[in-house]
Design a protein around this motif. Structure first.
Motif, mmCIF file in Angstrom:
data_model
loop_
_atom_site.group_PDB
_atom_site.id
_atom_site.type_symbol
_atom_site.label_atom_id
_atom_site.label_comp_id
_atom_site.label_asym_id
_atom_site.label_seq_id
_atom_site.Cartn_x
_atom_site.Cartn_y
_atom_site.Cartn_z
ATOM 1 N N CYS A 297 12.254 32.476 4.435
ATOM 2 C CA CYS A 297 13.116 31.412 4.988
ATOM 3 C C CYS A 297 13.088 31.472 6.519
ATOM 4 C CB CYS A 297 14.570 31.565 4.513
ATOM 5 S SG CYS A 297 14.785 31.253 2.770
ATOM 6 N N ALA A 298 13.207 32.683 7.072
ATOM 7 C CA ALA A 298 13.234 32.826 8.541
ATOM 8 C C ALA A 298 11.915 32.342 9.132
ATOM 9 C CB ALA A 298 13.504 34.278 8.925
ATOM 10 N N ARG A 299 10.808 32.673 8.455
ATOM 11 C CA ARG A 299 9.498 32.239 8.977
ATOM 12 C C ARG A 299 9.370 30.716 8.948
ATOM 13 N NH1 ARG A 299 7.561 37.573 7.790
ATOM 14 N NH2 ARG A 299 7.293 37.517 5.553
ATOM 15 N N LYS A 300 9.923 30.106 7.892
ATOM 16 C CA LYS A 300 9.844 28.630 7.823
ATOM 17 C C LYS A 300 10.649 28.004 8.964
ATOM 18 C CE LYS A 300 10.510 28.387 3.140
ATOM 19 N NZ LYS A 300 10.745 27.782 1.842
ATOM 20 N N VAL A 301 11.802 28.601 9.251
ATOM 21 C CA VAL A 301 12.634 28.082 10.349
ATOM 22 C C VAL A 301 11.883 28.228 11.675
ATOM 23 C CG1 VAL A 301 14.750 28.504 11.671
ATOM 24 C CG2 VAL A 301 14.848 28.404 9.173
ATOM 25 N N VAL A 302 11.262 29.387 11.869
ATOM 26 C CA VAL A 302 10.521 29.625 13.124
ATOM 27 C C VAL A 302 9.380 28.605 13.255
ATOM 28 C CG1 VAL A 302 8.993 31.263 14.304
ATOM 29 C CG2 VAL A 302 11.138 32.066 13.293
ATOM 30 N N GLU A 303 8.677 28.352 12.148
ATOM 31 C CA GLU A 303 7.562 27.395 12.182
ATOM 32 C C GLU A 303 8.070 26.009 12.601
ATOM 33 O OE1 GLU A 303 5.463 27.366 8.423
ATOM 34 O OE2 GLU A 303 4.495 25.477 8.968
ATOM 35 N N GLN A 304 9.187 25.598 12.019
ATOM 36 C CA GLN A 304 9.743 24.283 12.370
ATOM 37 C C GLN A 304 10.239 24.258 13.816
ATOM 38 O OE1 GLN A 304 9.525 21.394 10.763
ATOM 39 N NE2 GLN A 304 8.276 22.631 9.393
ATOM 40 N N ARG A 305 10.813 25.372 14.269
ATOM 41 C CA ARG A 305 11.307 25.433 15.663
ATOM 42 C C ARG A 305 10.133 25.229 16.632
ATOM 43 N NH1 ARG A 305 12.936 31.154 16.867
ATOM 44 N NH2 ARG A 305 10.768 31.382 17.457
ATOM 45 N N GLU A 306 9.027 25.931 16.346
ATOM 46 C CA GLU A 306 7.882 25.815 17.263
ATOM 47 C C GLU A 306 7.331 24.392 17.249
ATOM 48 O OE1 GLU A 306 7.094 28.339 19.414
ATOM 49 O OE2 GLU A 306 8.951 29.117 18.542
ATOM 50 N N SER A 307 7.259 23.813 16.054
ATOM 51 C CA SER A 307 6.741 22.442 15.952
ATOM 52 C C SER A 307 7.681 21.464 16.670
ATOM 53 C CB SER A 307 6.575 22.094 14.465
ATOM 54 O OG SER A 307 6.776 20.748 14.243
ATOM 55 N N PHE A 308 8.986 21.696 16.519
ATOM 56 C CA PHE A 308 9.956 20.791 17.155
ATOM 57 C C PHE A 308 9.892 20.912 18.680
ATOM 58 C CE2 PHE A 308 14.492 19.822 18.356
ATOM 59 C CZ PHE A 308 14.374 18.455 18.154
ATOM 60 N N GLN A 309 9.723 22.123 19.160
ATOM 61 C CA GLN A 309 9.637 22.312 20.622
ATOM 62 C C GLN A 309 8.386 21.620 21.173
ATOM 63 O OE1 GLN A 309 12.318 26.305 21.375
ATOM 64 N NE2 GLN A 309 10.109 26.568 21.390
ATOM 65 N N SER A 310 7.270 21.681 20.423
ATOM 66 C CA SER A 310 6.058 20.980 20.880
ATOM 67 C C SER A 310 6.328 19.480 20.920
ATOM 68 C CB SER A 310 4.874 21.225 19.934
ATOM 69 O OG SER A 310 4.680 22.578 19.783
ATOM 70 N N PHE A 311 7.025 19.005 19.902
ATOM 71 C CA PHE A 311 7.365 17.573 19.845
ATOM 72 C C PHE A 311 8.205 17.183 21.064
ATOM 73 C CE2 PHE A 311 10.710 14.526 18.756
ATOM 74 C CZ PHE A 311 9.967 13.418 18.351
ATOM 75 N N LEU A 312 9.218 17.992 21.363
ATOM 76 C CA LEU A 312 10.090 17.682 22.508
ATOM 77 C C LEU A 312 9.284 17.652 23.809
ATOM 78 C CD1 LEU A 312 13.285 19.842 21.754
ATOM 79 C CD2 LEU A 312 13.078 17.355 21.582
ATOM 80 N N ALA A 313 8.387 18.627 23.935
ATOM 81 C CA ALA A 313 7.564 18.689 25.153
ATOM 82 C C ALA A 313 6.723 17.424 25.279
ATOM 83 C CB ALA A 313 6.683 19.932 25.125
ATOM 84 N N GLU A 314 6.109 17.013 24.155
ATOM 85 C CA GLU A 314 5.293 15.784 24.157
ATOM 86 C C GLU A 314 6.102 14.564 24.584
ATOM 87 O OE1 GLU A 314 3.625 14.619 20.325
ATOM 88 O OE2 GLU A 314 2.727 16.633 20.289
ATOM 89 N N LYS A 315 7.356 14.544 24.148
ATOM 90 C CA LYS A 315 8.200 13.373 24.416
ATOM 91 C C LYS A 315 8.882 13.457 25.780
ATOM 92 C CE LYS A 315 7.104 11.616 20.637
ATOM 93 N NZ LYS A 315 6.089 10.583 20.700
ATOM 94 N N GLY A 316 8.613 14.514 26.517
ATOM 95 C CA GLY A 316 9.154 14.623 27.872
ATOM 96 C C GLY A 316 10.600 15.102 27.933
ATOM 97 N N TRP A 317 11.100 15.706 26.827
ATOM 98 C CA TRP A 317 12.447 16.277 26.865
ATOM 99 C C TRP A 317 12.398 17.634 27.559
ATOM 100 C CZ3 TRP A 317 16.851 15.358 23.136
ATOM 101 C CH2 TRP A 317 16.829 14.069 22.626
#
Ligand code: PMP
Length: 398
Positions: A297-317
């Protein structure tokens, strides 16, 4: 009519807990996964086979639970996302190895880490000494300071949102007070390394308590449990509410020397001498005996966190790189409150704090892939396309 003490109370305001359950809930740093099926089975089994145990008081010393917590820490090294799993077998990653065996007498458990923290405040922080707190920290610490009539001395964060460790230490020294901070920190999500905490402990007074709240450590922090061998004034607080999928179970615990555990037990026995309830003891015990599921479960959360942070960076947040199950982020031009409101209209709850200095941000809990995909779609729609916001119809998934 009310006591003068009441004037110092400024109660904690938790994230919204909507009754209708129709929102995607990314506002309270809960785990998006249910506890292991073994926990569910153990609870049903317990009720079916031992109904009389619900009529009797629970084990006052929570012995089985403390043995299970100690065992889990020894098997995982206190960082679930890094632990090595082979089927049900779990061992700590090389970097998280604890150089001694954590024993049950080093564990104290209570009704969520909030209760545990309150006992820590009572036992170790004096009302005559100003307690040093980071400017942005877990917002219950100042609440407890008010509750126990302890003045606070607030240290600003560094520009990159990290803790100003030098200043925290220097002021704690001047005030002759202990220290408390969360590592990783909340709501920033930034983590100090174990070496950085060790360096702090070396400079801190060995006669003052040094509390590290590791509520989020399992998602990628570095646990300070190994430092307990060196520093007798170190007290670590942890919780089942985040990485152990158990916020509803209300279980938190301390890892420290048996001497410190005895002090906390004295406080508890002077207030409410019963421990956590029998069902929470069974659930906690079973969770700790089966850590492999929680590592996943923790690894899945970490995977989503990293993906979400990349998304935010792409969107200029802008966002603070996180080692936790949440991300503190802000849109470059839309206010934090407006972002919160727009995302809520899309059926998703995130957390907005109106506190000065952080009011431009929202704190977003990491959910399942499906929940994060829904959030990304909502963000695309409301903050990037300029489309008009429609009021939420109340039909989003739970
Ligand atoms: N410490 C920190 C840093 C937290 O963010 C929280 C949860 N809001 C807690 C402690 C309390 O967690 P619980 O009482 O659910 O164990």
């Amino acid at each position: 009519m009310i006591s003068s003490r009441m004037k110092n109370l400024h109660p904690y305001v938790p994230g919204e807990q909507p009754k209708d359950r129709t929102y995607i809930k990314l506002n309270a740093n809960e785990n998006p996964y249910a506890p292991s099926s073994k926990v569910q089975e153990a609870l049903i089994d317990f009720i079916n086979k031992n109904p009389m145990k619900l009529a009797l008081y629970p084990d006052p010393d929570s012995l089985e639970l403390h043995a299970a917590i100690a065992d889990m820490l020894n098997r995982t090294g206190g960082v679930l996302c890094n632990a090595v799993t082979e089927g049900e077998n779990v061992r700590p990653s090389e970097k998280d190895l604890i150089p001694f065996t954590v024993t049950p007498d080093m564990i104290y458990s209570g009704n969520g880490s909030d209760e545990v923290l309150s006992f820590v405040f009572y036992a170790f922080f004096d009302s005559g000494k100003r307690l040093v707190l980071p400017e942005f920290t877990y917002s219950f610490y100042p609440v407890y300071a008010g509750f126990y009539n302890i003045e606070t001395d607030v240290v600003p964060m560094k520009k990159d949102w990290s803790l100003d460790t030098e200043e925290l230490l220097s002021r704690a020294g001047k005030n002759g007070s202990g220290l408390i901070f969360a590592n990783p920190n909340a709501p920033s999500g930034i983590s100090l390394s174990r070496e950085e905490v060790r360096a702090m402990l070396k400079k801190a007074s060995p006669d003052q308590i040094f509390v590290v709240d590791e509520a989020y450590c399992d998602f990628g922090g570095e646990s300070c449990i190994p430092l307990l061998a060196e520093f007798k004034n170190l007290l670590i607080v942890r919780t089942f509410s985040k990485s152990l999928c158990g916020a509803g179970m209300r279980l938190g615990y301390i890892v420290a020397s048996p001497e410190i555990v005895n002090f906390i037990t004295t406080v508890k026995n002077s207030l409410n001498h019963f421990p956590i309830d029998a069902l929470a003891q069974v659930a906690g015990n079973t969770a700790c005996r089966n850590p492999a599921y929680y590592c996943e479960c923790a690894r899945k959360v970490v995977e989503q966190r990293e993906s979400f942070q990349s998304f935010l960076a792409e969107k200029g947040w802008e966002f603070v790189p996180s080692k936790t199950n949440f991300v503190l982020a802000r849109h470059p031009s839309v206010s934090g409150e407006e972002v919160y409101r727009r995302i809520k209209h899309e059926g998703i709850l995130v957390r907005h704090f109106s506190t000065k200095g952080i009011e431009d941000y929202v704190r977003i809990t990491i959910g399942t892939k499906e929940q994060m995909d829904a959030l990304k779609a909502a963000i695309e729609k409301i903050c990037c396309s300029g489309e008009k916001v429609q009021p939420f119809s109340g039909t989003a998934q739970p």
